[in-house]
Design a protein around this motif. Structure first.
Motif, PDB file in Angstrom:
ATOM      1  N   GLU B   9     -30.920  68.841 -26.670  1.00  0.00           N
ATOM      2  CA  GLU B   9     -31.129  68.132 -25.403  1.00  0.00           C
ATOM      3  C   GLU B   9     -30.495  68.950 -24.261  1.00  0.00           C
ATOM      4  O   GLU B   9     -29.472  69.603 -24.460  1.00  0.00           O
ATOM      5  N   SER B  10     -31.084  68.908 -23.073  1.00  0.00           N
ATOM      6  CA  SER B  10     -30.441  69.556 -21.930  1.00  0.00           C
ATOM      7  C   SER B  10     -29.080  68.904 -21.700  1.00  0.00           C
ATOM      8  O   SER B  10     -28.980  67.672 -21.693  1.00  0.00           O
ATOM      9  N   PRO B  11     -28.024  69.709 -21.517  1.00  0.00           N
ATOM     10  CA  PRO B  11     -26.705  69.099 -21.311  1.00  0.00           C
ATOM     11  C   PRO B  11     -26.665  68.284 -20.024  1.00  0.00           C
ATOM     12  O   PRO B  11     -27.276  68.654 -19.030  1.00  0.00           O
ATOM     13  N   SER B  12     -25.929  67.199 -20.060  1.00  0.00           N
ATOM     14  CA  SER B  12     -25.772  66.347 -18.880  1.00  0.00           C
ATOM     15  C   SER B  12     -24.822  66.995 -17.879  1.00  0.00           C
ATOM     16  O   SER B  12     -23.916  67.742 -18.248  1.00  0.00           O
ATOM     17  N   GLN B  13     -25.027  66.706 -16.615  1.00  0.00           N
ATOM     18  CA  GLN B  13     -24.066  67.035 -15.569  1.00  0.00           C
ATOM     19  C   GLN B  13     -23.931  65.811 -14.667  1.00  0.00           C
ATOM     20  O   GLN B  13     -24.863  65.003 -14.554  1.00  0.00           O
ATOM     21  N   THR B  14     -22.797  65.705 -14.006  1.00  0.00           N
ATOM     22  CA  THR B  14     -22.567  64.550 -13.140  1.00  0.00           C
ATOM     23  C   THR B  14     -23.655  64.419 -12.073  1.00  0.00           C
ATOM     24  O   THR B  14     -24.178  65.425 -11.589  1.00  0.00           O
ATOM     25  N   ALA B  15     -23.950  63.190 -11.716  1.00  0.00           N
ATOM     26  CA  ALA B  15     -24.885  62.948 -10.611  1.00  0.00           C
ATOM     27  C   ALA B  15     -24.240  63.261  -9.269  1.00  0.00           C
ATOM     28  O   ALA B  15     -24.937  63.417  -8.263  1.00  0.00           O
ATOM     29  N   GLY B  16     -22.914  63.357  -9.242  1.00  0.00           N
ATOM     30  CA  GLY B  16     -22.207  63.723  -8.018  1.00  0.00           C
ATOM     31  C   GLY B  16     -22.164  62.599  -7.000  1.00  0.00           C
ATOM     32  O   GLY B  16     -22.730  61.520  -7.213  1.00  0.00           O
ATOM     33  N   PRO B  17     -21.503  62.856  -5.867  1.00  0.00           N
ATOM     34  CA  PRO B  17     -21.329  61.795  -4.861  1.00  0.00           C
ATOM     35  C   PRO B  17     -22.566  61.527  -4.008  1.00  0.00           C
ATOM     36  O   PRO B  17     -22.600  60.553  -3.269  1.00  0.00           O
ATOM     37  N   TYR B  18     -23.560  62.420  -4.092  1.00  0.00           N
ATOM     38  CA  TYR B  18     -24.714  62.301  -3.193  1.00  0.00           C
ATOM     39  C   TYR B  18     -25.981  61.940  -3.947  1.00  0.00           C
ATOM     40  O   TYR B  18     -27.096  62.245  -3.508  1.00  0.00           O
ATOM     41  N   VAL B  19     -25.802  61.272  -5.074  1.00  0.00           N
ATOM     42  CA  VAL B  19     -26.929  60.859  -5.929  1.00  0.00           C
ATOM     43  C   VAL B  19     -27.961  60.047  -5.160  1.00  0.00           C
ATOM     44  O   VAL B  19     -29.155  60.068  -5.470  1.00  0.00           O
ATOM     45  N   HIS B  20     -27.492  59.345  -4.114  1.00  0.00           N
ATOM     46  CA  HIS B  20     -28.429  58.513  -3.342  1.00  0.00           C
ATOM     47  C   HIS B  20     -29.556  59.324  -2.730  1.00  0.00           C
ATOM     48  O   HIS B  20     -30.651  58.814  -2.549  1.00  0.00           O
ATOM     49  N   ILE B  21     -29.273  60.576  -2.369  1.00  0.00           N
ATOM     50  CA  ILE B  21     -30.292  61.378  -1.685  1.00  0.00           C
ATOM     51  C   ILE B  21     -31.564  61.443  -2.535  1.00  0.00           C
ATOM     52  O   ILE B  21     -32.671  61.254  -2.025  1.00  0.00           O
ATOM     53  N   GLY B  22     -31.389  61.689  -3.829  1.00  0.00           N
ATOM     54  CA  GLY B  22     -32.553  61.828  -4.689  1.00  0.00           C
ATOM     55  C   GLY B  22     -33.062  60.521  -5.251  1.00  0.00           C
ATOM     56  O   GLY B  22     -34.248  60.377  -5.539  1.00  0.00           O
TER      57      GLY B  22
END
Lengths: 245, 204
Positions: B9-22
């Motif tokens: 599986e592709s490794p996960s990375q944090t959605a970060g603080p600006y996840v709302h943008i996407g």
């Protein structure tokens, strides 16, 4: 009613391939990481099903970050790039018609967000969001601008490598995944505690997009190839179950 | 396919603080790109079932609300059928999408979903699961989306028979998976990422 989905159970996640919840060098993970072990159990119908986005109307420019926030006749600033690849499951099966959402900083490394404080300027023609559905072969394609690296308040001098955030659904909620795409050759990759929270170099390498000159558009945009893999079904279980019916 | 031929599986990375943008661009002031933020409405006037609202906050290890969290829910319709191609029964309520997405309020951390009470979903061996909502949480500092379930306090009999709740140890932690009823179809479900009240998260 058996309680089984049409596709069968999902393979357990390879937890040592993903970053652990607590990665102390990534400061924000310290207070936001669960400490008790996860409760592990085989997937049920609740995880083996997932939302179907085929009917969601995707706008003509949704995949085009160069233009989807730009004024008429204008376009976003920065190197124009095409980002594309395939979404498959762990057995290599393409995942068609699945929603892919992306977001990113602009060509100066600045996000369009109320909490963003970096001094680099906003680009009035760049919003930073895009989405598309994969086609029948599991292929997706975005056009955007190359995001810049930027500083962030982690250590005394921390910089993120240039990256694009990806959100994927697959065909079942068990496959839900958020990750980030990096660019081949970026020297900040090995300095970034978010990237380096991934415990294996070969796992990190799968998040690094490759320059793809075959897909580049002459006199227009360079291309980057980034393939994604979502959780697969347990074929052994499924085959046995089918034979037993 | 042999186990060794499987892809990772592709490794996960944090959605970060600006996840709302996407994920919720209109929510963070990026208007005009998507007509509406995906998942912001789960029900319409014709959706079958009892209307409920689920609200709550996500707390970090120091008890501070996680104001940059984004939550998603996935649930069955009022009859316990998933509006998904993978549900072999395939007769879900056409007026129920089953999936919702909400941001924690940037000032207070409060999230809210307006949905319907899900029906009971089948499990193996003819057993039934108690009514529940799958919940998935991302935020800055969360390296991999956290999955949990929301059960309902006023479904005590069904909860007592639920195959997942039966596995929770120590037993007192079951309470972290059960939304409290505020009456009138309102439920409160707070999520604790760490500490004495840490929510049970699932690897499922």
């Amino acid at each position: 009613m058996s309680g089984e989905s049409a596709g069968g159970r999902f393979l357990p996640r390879e937890r040592d391939w993903h970053p652990p919840a607590l990665a102390p060098d990534y400061r924000s993970s310290r207070l936001r990481s669960p400490r008790a072990p996860l409760l592990s159990l085989p997937s049920t119908l609740s995880e083996e099903t997932g939302p179907v986005f085929g009917h969601v109307s995707i706008g003509e420019l949704d995949h085009d970050l160069v233009h989807n926030y730009a004024a008429a006749g204008a376009s976003a600033l920065g190197p124009r790039i095409l980002v594309h690849g395939y979404v498959r499951d762990q057995s290599g099966r393409p995942l068609p018609h699945t929603l892919v959402e992306i977001w990113q900083a602009n060509a100066g490394g600045r996000y369009r967000h109320p909490n963003e404080t970096y001094i680099a300027p906003l680009d009035p023609n760049f919003g930073g969001c895009g989405r598309c559905l994969t086609d029948a072969d599991g292929h997706y394609r975005f056009q955007t601008i190359q995001p810049a690296p930027y500083p962030w308040p982690n250590g005394p001098n921390s910089w993120r490598p240039a990256h694009i955030h990806f959100s994927l659904f697959g065909e079942a909620f068990a496959q839900r995944l958020v990750t980030q795409m990096y660019f081949e050759g970026d020297p900040l990759i090995e300095l970034c505690p978010i990237v380096q929270a991934i415990p294996r170099a070969d796992a990190i390498d799968t998040l690094v997009a490759r320059l793809d000159m075959d897909a580049a558009l002459p006199m227009d945009m360079l291309a980057w190839r980034f393939d994604l893999v979502l959780r697969g079904r347990d074929q052994t279980y499924f085959d046995n179950r089918t034979e037993g019916l | 396919m042999a186990e060794d031929k499987l892809l990772h599986e592709s490794p996960s990375q944090t959605a970060g603080p600006y996840v709302h943008i996407g994920c919720l661009p209109n929510f963070c002031g990026i208007g005009g790109v998507y007509a509406a933020d995906p998942g912001s409405v789960l029900v319409n006037a014709d959706t079958r079932g009892e209307r409920i609202a689920i609200t709550g906050r996500v707390f970090d290890g120091e008890g501070e609300p996680v104001k940059d969290a984004v939550l998603e829910i996935w649930q069955a319709d009022a009859a316990g059928v998933y509006p998904s191609a993978s549900d072999p029964r395939g007769d879900a309520d056409p007026n129920f999408f089953g999936w919702g997405r909400a941001a924690a309020d940037l000032a207070t951390g409060e999230y809210r979903f307006e949905t319907i009470r899900p029906g009971r979903v089948p499990f193996a061996e003819g057993r039934l699961q108690a009514p529940h909502v799958t919940c998935w949480i991302v935020a800055r500092g969360i390296n991999m989306g956290l999955q949990t379930r929301i059960y309902f306090a006023d479904e005590a009999e069904a909860n007592a028979q639920d195959p997942l709740l039966a596995l929770v140890e120590p037993r007192a932690r079951i309470d972290t998976l059960i939304a409290a009823s505020d009456g009138d179809g309102s439920y409160r479900f707070d999520i604790h990422l760490q500490g004495a009240r840490e929510t049970v998260f699932l690897d499922i």
